[in-house]
Design an enzyme around this catalytic site. Structure first.
Site, PDB file in Angstrom:
ATOM      1  N   TRP A 278      47.714  32.939  50.020  1.00  0.00           N
ATOM      2  CA  TRP A 278      47.106  33.270  51.318  1.00  0.00           C
ATOM      3  C   TRP A 278      47.207  31.998  52.176  1.00  0.00           C
ATOM      4  O   TRP A 278      46.745  30.935  51.739  1.00  0.00           O
ATOM      5  CB  TRP A 278      45.641  33.660  51.080  1.00  0.00           C
ATOM      6  CG  TRP A 278      44.879  34.037  52.306  1.00  0.00           C
ATOM      7  CD1 TRP A 278      45.284  34.876  53.312  1.00  0.00           C
ATOM      8  CD2 TRP A 278      43.560  33.603  52.648  1.00  0.00           C
ATOM      9  NE1 TRP A 278      44.298  34.989  54.249  1.00  0.00           N
ATOM     10  CE2 TRP A 278      43.230  34.217  53.861  1.00  0.00           C
ATOM     11  CE3 TRP A 278      42.628  32.757  52.042  1.00  0.00           C
ATOM     12  CZ2 TRP A 278      41.996  34.008  54.487  1.00  0.00           C
ATOM     13  CZ3 TRP A 278      41.410  32.554  52.661  1.00  0.00           C
ATOM     14  CH2 TRP A 278      41.102  33.184  53.873  1.00  0.00           C
TER      15      TRP A 278
ATOM     16  N   ASP B 138      39.421  32.829  43.374  1.00  0.00           N
ATOM     17  CA  ASP B 138      39.168  33.538  44.624  1.00  0.00           C
ATOM     18  C   ASP B 138      39.241  35.034  44.350  1.00  0.00           C
ATOM     19  O   ASP B 138      40.308  35.557  44.020  1.00  0.00           O
ATOM     20  CB  ASP B 138      40.221  33.109  45.661  1.00  0.00           C
ATOM     21  CG  ASP B 138      39.934  33.693  47.037  1.00  0.00           C
ATOM     22  OD1 ASP B 138      38.916  34.410  47.178  1.00  0.00           O
ATOM     23  OD2 ASP B 138      40.716  33.440  47.969  1.00  0.00           O
TER      24      ASP B 138
ATOM     25  N   LYS C  82      36.310  43.184  52.099  1.00  0.00           N
ATOM     26  CA  LYS C  82      37.238  44.297  51.857  1.00  0.00           C
ATOM     27  C   LYS C  82      36.560  45.410  51.066  1.00  0.00           C
ATOM     28  O   LYS C  82      36.672  46.570  51.414  1.00  0.00           O
ATOM     29  CB  LYS C  82      38.459  43.843  51.070  1.00  0.00           C
ATOM     30  CG  LYS C  82      38.924  42.443  51.362  1.00  0.00           C
ATOM     31  CD  LYS C  82      39.669  42.332  52.668  1.00  0.00           C
ATOM     32  CE  LYS C  82      39.898  40.876  52.982  1.00  0.00           C
ATOM     33  NZ  LYS C  82      40.895  40.622  53.968  1.00  0.00           N
TER      34      LYS C  82
HETATM   35  C1  LMR Z   1      44.593  38.810  55.187  1.00  0.00           C
HETATM   36  O1  LMR Z   1      45.195  38.012  54.457  1.00  0.00           O
HETATM   37  O2  LMR Z   1      45.161  39.618  55.922  1.00  0.00           O
HETATM   38  C2  LMR Z   1      43.097  38.801  55.190  1.00  0.00           C
HETATM   39  O3  LMR Z   1      42.615  38.013  54.168  1.00  0.00           O
HETATM   40  C3  LMR Z   1      42.529  38.481  56.503  1.00  0.00           C
HETATM   41  C4  LMR Z   1      42.545  37.014  56.809  1.00  0.00           C
HETATM   42  O4  LMR Z   1      41.478  36.490  57.145  1.00  0.00           O
HETATM   43  O5  LMR Z   1      43.603  36.388  56.726  1.00  0.00           O
END
Ligand code: LMR
Length: 392
Positions: free
Chosen positions: A128, A208, A243
């Site tokens: 991420w 996480d 989520k």
């Molecule tokens: C995503 O990766 O789309 C979500 O976790 C929203 C975000 O805050 O990035």
């Protein structure tokens, strides 16, 4: 002084929301930011949330401050779901505090790790994007290793090598389930091995868990973190309800710590409270209070879990259809059928991602990540045809 500040690019993922909203095409498809969508493309408020919000409106008699740890009833009510119903505090070694969303929890975990003496964090690539941004902003060095192989499974050798190369002042960030952005999770056997490797090396796991319940199920999705926690003396866990309770914009999350001994947990979390105080003072109350009300009420809990089941069933249906599409253009969709959670990566280059958007009205992250929940039985064929077209 402020003129020293240079214009910064907008966050690429969040910028997609605006781009998509501004597109007048009726048949545009939003596969950008990770929110669940129904087969009609809606992201409704959970019925259990609506009911608990009504209840909160009736019974809440004060908005006075709670303190940097937030609503501890909320923090504790979640623990059996995350850590298991049988001894969720692991003999008093686990406790936590509320945080503003999963992002706030990750921020707190990384800052707390740094304060404890962690110098570097190992992260699978890709991850991420905000993981690396947070580590950079907190001032912890990032060490990368390859997360997944081209054949769509976890690159265990890269992970073994990373752990072998780690130093005692290193941490490792792992996605508990529904890996963002690849959808490629570890198998239970792989988690067993990972827990042993982390334990043997003595590095700090930062886990996480932002999508519990959106992969295989609430219990199944906790296997990895429970396995690691059973093996190691210490860990930090960032949790998001954004989520699995659909609470995105209200920012509902929690940070938990596992201490080597129960009598150390208070000191660890007192540092969390001090960091929270200097950052946001205390978390927003509303969402945490509502989640607590849901978890304190059997009927609301059943309604929430049922809604999660429905979401998961819809995502499996979409994944089955994607996986069944086989190879289209240069993309083999088969592995999408068995990946987990909201995300998967379509192997497209930057030009192809742009063509998806400009020519076909399909909005996806620059990495090629798609939010599988943005696909519906009404738009999935158009999406697959668009991929075939831009990769032909
Ligand atoms: C995503 O990766 O789309 C979500 O976790 C929203 C975000 O805050 O990035």
């Amino acid at each position: 002084m402020l003129t020293n500040l240079q214009q910064q690019p907008a966050d690429a993922l969040l910028a997609l929301i605006k781009l998509h909203n501004a597109d007048p095409r009726q048949d545009k498809i939003d596969l950008g930011v990770g929110v669940y969508r129904t087969d009609t493309g809606a992201t409704p408020v959970f019925e259990a949330v609506k009911a608990a919000e009504k209840k909160l409106l009736e019974i809440q008699d004060s908005k006075a401050y709670l303190g940097p740890e937030g609503d501890m009833g909320f923090v504790h009510a979640l623990m059996p779901y995350i850590f298991g119903k049988n001894d969720p505090s692991m003999g008093g070694r686990i406790d936590g505090m509320q945080a503003p969303g999963g992002t706030g929890a990750v921020r707190l975990a990384v800052a707390l790790a740094k304060k404890a003496g962690i110098k570097r964090i190992w992260m699978g690539t890709p991850s991420w994007p905000n993981h690396a941004q947070i580590a950079a902003d907190v001032g912890v060095e990032i060490k990368g290793y390859n997360h997944a192989t081209k054949t769509g499974v976890a690159d265990m050798q890269a992970l073994r090598d990373a752990i072998a190369a780690a130093e005692p002042t290193d941490a490792i960030m792992l996605h508990g389930c529904c890996h963002n952005p690849t959808g490629i999770d570890y198998t239970n056997a792989e988690w067993d091995e990972i827990a042993g490797l982390i334990k043997a090396k003595g590095i700090l796991p930062i886990l996480d868990l932002a999508y519990q319940g959106l992969g295989q199920g609430m219990e199944e999705d906790a296997y990895g973190i429970r396995t690691v926690l059973a093996a190691v003396p210490e860990a930090l866990i960032a949790y998001s309800c954004d989520k699995n309770f659909g609470y995105y914009r209200d920012r509902v999350g929690a940070l938990y710590a596992l201490a080597a001994q129960a009598d150390q947990i208070g000191a660890i979390l007192s540092n969390g409270s001090a960091l929270a105080r200097a950052n946001w003072s205390m978390p927003p109350d509303h969402g945490g209070a509502v989640v607590r009300l849901i978890l304190e009420d059997e009927a609301l809990t059943a309604s929430w879990l049922n809604e999660l089941d429905v979401m998961r069933a819809r995502m499996s249906e979409v994944r089955a259809k994607l996986g069944g599409a086989g190879t289209q253009g240069s993309v083999d969709f088969t592995p999408f059928g068995t990946q987990n959670g909201l995300f998967s990566i379509v192997p497209l280059n930057g030009e192809q991602v742009l063509a998806m958007r400009e020519k076909h009205g399909v909005y996806m992250a620059g990495s090629g990540r798609i939010n599988v929940a943005g696909l519906t039985m009404g738009n999935i064929d158009k999406f697959i045809a668009a991929v075939a077209d831009v990769t032909a």
